[in-house]
Scaffold this active site. Sequence first.
Site, PDB file in Angstrom:
ATOM      1  N   LYS A  41     -67.628 -42.430  43.164  1.00  0.00           N
ATOM      2  CA  LYS A  41     -68.666 -43.044  44.002  1.00  0.00           C
ATOM      3  C   LYS A  41     -68.630 -44.569  43.935  1.00  0.00           C
ATOM      4  O   LYS A  41     -68.675 -45.248  44.957  1.00  0.00           O
ATOM      5  CB  LYS A  41     -70.063 -42.547  43.568  1.00  0.00           C
ATOM      6  CG  LYS A  41     -70.250 -41.059  43.679  1.00  0.00           C
ATOM      7  CD  LYS A  41     -71.607 -40.606  43.166  1.00  0.00           C
ATOM      8  CE  LYS A  41     -71.795 -40.778  41.675  1.00  0.00           C
ATOM      9  NZ  LYS A  41     -70.914 -39.923  40.851  1.00  0.00           N
ATOM     10  N   THR A  42     -68.569 -45.087  42.715  1.00  0.00           N
ATOM     11  CA  THR A  42     -68.609 -46.539  42.550  1.00  0.00           C
ATOM     12  C   THR A  42     -67.320 -47.181  43.052  1.00  0.00           C
ATOM     13  O   THR A  42     -67.346 -48.226  43.715  1.00  0.00           O
ATOM     14  CB  THR A  42     -68.882 -46.893  41.069  1.00  0.00           C
ATOM     15  OG1 THR A  42     -70.086 -46.228  40.675  1.00  0.00           O
ATOM     16  CG2 THR A  42     -69.049 -48.392  40.877  1.00  0.00           C
TER      17      THR A  42
HETATM   18  P1  GDP Z   1     -68.384 -42.295  39.776  1.00  0.00           P
HETATM   19  O1  GDP Z   1     -68.880 -41.826  38.444  1.00  0.00           O
HETATM   20  O2  GDP Z   1     -68.514 -41.205  40.795  1.00  0.00           O
HETATM   21  O3  GDP Z   1     -69.006 -43.576  40.214  1.00  0.00           O
HETATM   22  O4  GDP Z   1     -66.791 -42.545  39.626  1.00  0.00           O
HETATM   23  P2  GDP Z   1     -65.983 -43.909  39.428  1.00  0.00           P
HETATM   24  O5  GDP Z   1     -65.925 -44.692  40.674  1.00  0.00           O
HETATM   25  O6  GDP Z   1     -66.505 -44.578  38.231  1.00  0.00           O
HETATM   26  O7  GDP Z   1     -64.515 -43.337  39.176  1.00  0.00           O
HETATM   27  C1  GDP Z   1     -64.210 -42.471  38.079  1.00  0.00           C
HETATM   28  C2  GDP Z   1     -62.732 -42.522  37.754  1.00  0.00           C
HETATM   29  O8  GDP Z   1     -61.976 -41.999  38.846  1.00  0.00           O
HETATM   30  C3  GDP Z   1     -62.214 -43.935  37.513  1.00  0.00           C
HETATM   31  O9  GDP Z   1     -61.295 -43.903  36.461  1.00  0.00           O
HETATM   32  C4  GDP Z   1     -61.534 -44.289  38.826  1.00  0.00           C
HETATM   33  O10 GDP Z   1     -60.495 -45.217  38.689  1.00  0.00           O
HETATM   34  C5  GDP Z   1     -61.012 -42.936  39.279  1.00  0.00           C
HETATM   35  N1  GDP Z   1     -60.905 -42.880  40.748  1.00  0.00           N
HETATM   36  C6  GDP Z   1     -61.865 -43.229  41.625  1.00  0.00           C
HETATM   37  N2  GDP Z   1     -61.435 -43.077  42.894  1.00  0.00           N
HETATM   38  C7  GDP Z   1     -60.154 -42.618  42.812  1.00  0.00           C
HETATM   39  C8  GDP Z   1     -59.167 -42.278  43.789  1.00  0.00           C
HETATM   40  O11 GDP Z   1     -59.381 -42.358  45.012  1.00  0.00           O
HETATM   41  N3  GDP Z   1     -57.980 -41.841  43.329  1.00  0.00           N
HETATM   42  C9  GDP Z   1     -57.708 -41.722  41.999  1.00  0.00           C
HETATM   43  N4  GDP Z   1     -56.513 -41.293  41.669  1.00  0.00           N
HETATM   44  N5  GDP Z   1     -58.607 -42.037  41.053  1.00  0.00           N
HETATM   45  C10 GDP Z   1     -59.819 -42.495  41.449  1.00  0.00           C
HETATM   46 MG    MG Z   2     -70.559 -44.720  39.347  1.00  0.00          MG
END
Ligand code: GDP
Ligand code: MG
Length: 387
Positions: free
Chosen positions: A24-25
């Site tokens: 998400k972030t």
């Molecule tokens: P949130 O908890 O939903 O906000 O997730 P984050 O944005 O913090 O992402 C969680 C992890 O997934 C991080 O290590 C990111 O680098 C990874 N990640 C996020 N988007 C992608 C993507 O499109 N592709 C891949 N391979 N990894 C991703």
């Molecule tokens: Mg997040």
Amino acid sequence: AKQAYVRNKPHLNIGTMGHVDHGKTTLTAAITRVLAERGRATYTPFEKIDRTPEEARRGITINISHVEYETDTRHYAHVDMPGHADYVKNMITGAAQLDGAILVVSAQDGVMPQTREHVLLARRVGVEHLVVALNKADGADPELADLVELELGELLAEHGYHDVPMVRVSGLRALEGDPEWTASVETLLRQVDDHIPVPVRYVDAPFLMPVENVLTVTGRGTVVTGAIERGSVKVGETVEVVGFDADLTAVVTGVETFGRTMDRGEAGDNAAVLLRGVRREQVRRGQVLAVPGSQSAHRRLVARIYLLTTAEGGRHSPVSGGYRPQFYLRTTDVPGQIDLDAPAAPGQTVEAVVELGRAVALEPGLSFAIREGGLTVGTGTVLSVLD
Ligand code: GDP
Ligand code: MG
């Protein structure tokens, strides 16, 4: 002098939701990066979104980050929340005020428990329009992604969301500037533009804004921030602070959004309202700003209350008379007691008198959440106010 906000496109409030770590972030940062290249956003890096450093320094935890951007046809305020508990609180109390949402689902992991809970939550709080970002498509097997889409389609249909667009994206690759995945984020934004309609705003109603945050701006005075729920506000107008036994009116000396001045803040805007002659400690999160005399604070009310089932994350056992959970109303939470003649079981809907520990601005139709020990156990609607 500060720039003026130009209201030349409809403004919408959206946000990302979905299971922790599904991206998400990262996607939020990627959207600002992609649009910044077109001069339509200020690039906001991941660290800035996830930690809200400004608030953290001031010692205020609002646990909700806003970024701002524009597409060809719309102006958006976009919220991203750090954890699952923040979604539950901010969505169910209406603090997030989402007109629509981007449901982020990892194509590599598929539907997970918080994916289900957020869909349920979106339905319960009246978010009518969703667009799916099937994220992490850069590393996903396309056939596995097909299966995830099928499962998601079923989940969404179960909750009354039909024909939800699903776009395969990679927030991470787009953030890195990869052209293919940058295009995927552009496609996602086009679907958001097309699929999430501009909501009806009650601009002509008396002004009402729940207080989210109160700040002191050196040399200018006290600023109150929040999303305007209805009506509009202009410099020179008088507003009343209602709730927690406040007895205060003040003249508005400035209205801003995202650091730009506005002639008039309107329903749906994220506004900062500058108040003359008010000290910071005279206004608090959980109160509302309103046209004087239009709102009143109450401790007792009659409500229709729905107790979530265990499957919906609610209680395992019935509640009975003297039950004292926490009530989440707009931007605040207060303890209170539900007056019950007979025990009520999860899944049941009851009408009951509620007595809150503190007086807050209440009116028929206002919805609220009931939480206990970190769990949302019920939702309610005010039927009438007593005293
Ligand atoms: P949130 O908890 O939903 O906000 O997730 P984050 O944005 O913090 O992402 C969680 C992890 O997934 C991080 O290590 C990111 O680098 C990874 N990640 C996020 N988007 C992608 C993507 O499109 N592709 C891949 N391979 N990894 C991703
Ligand atoms: Mg997040």
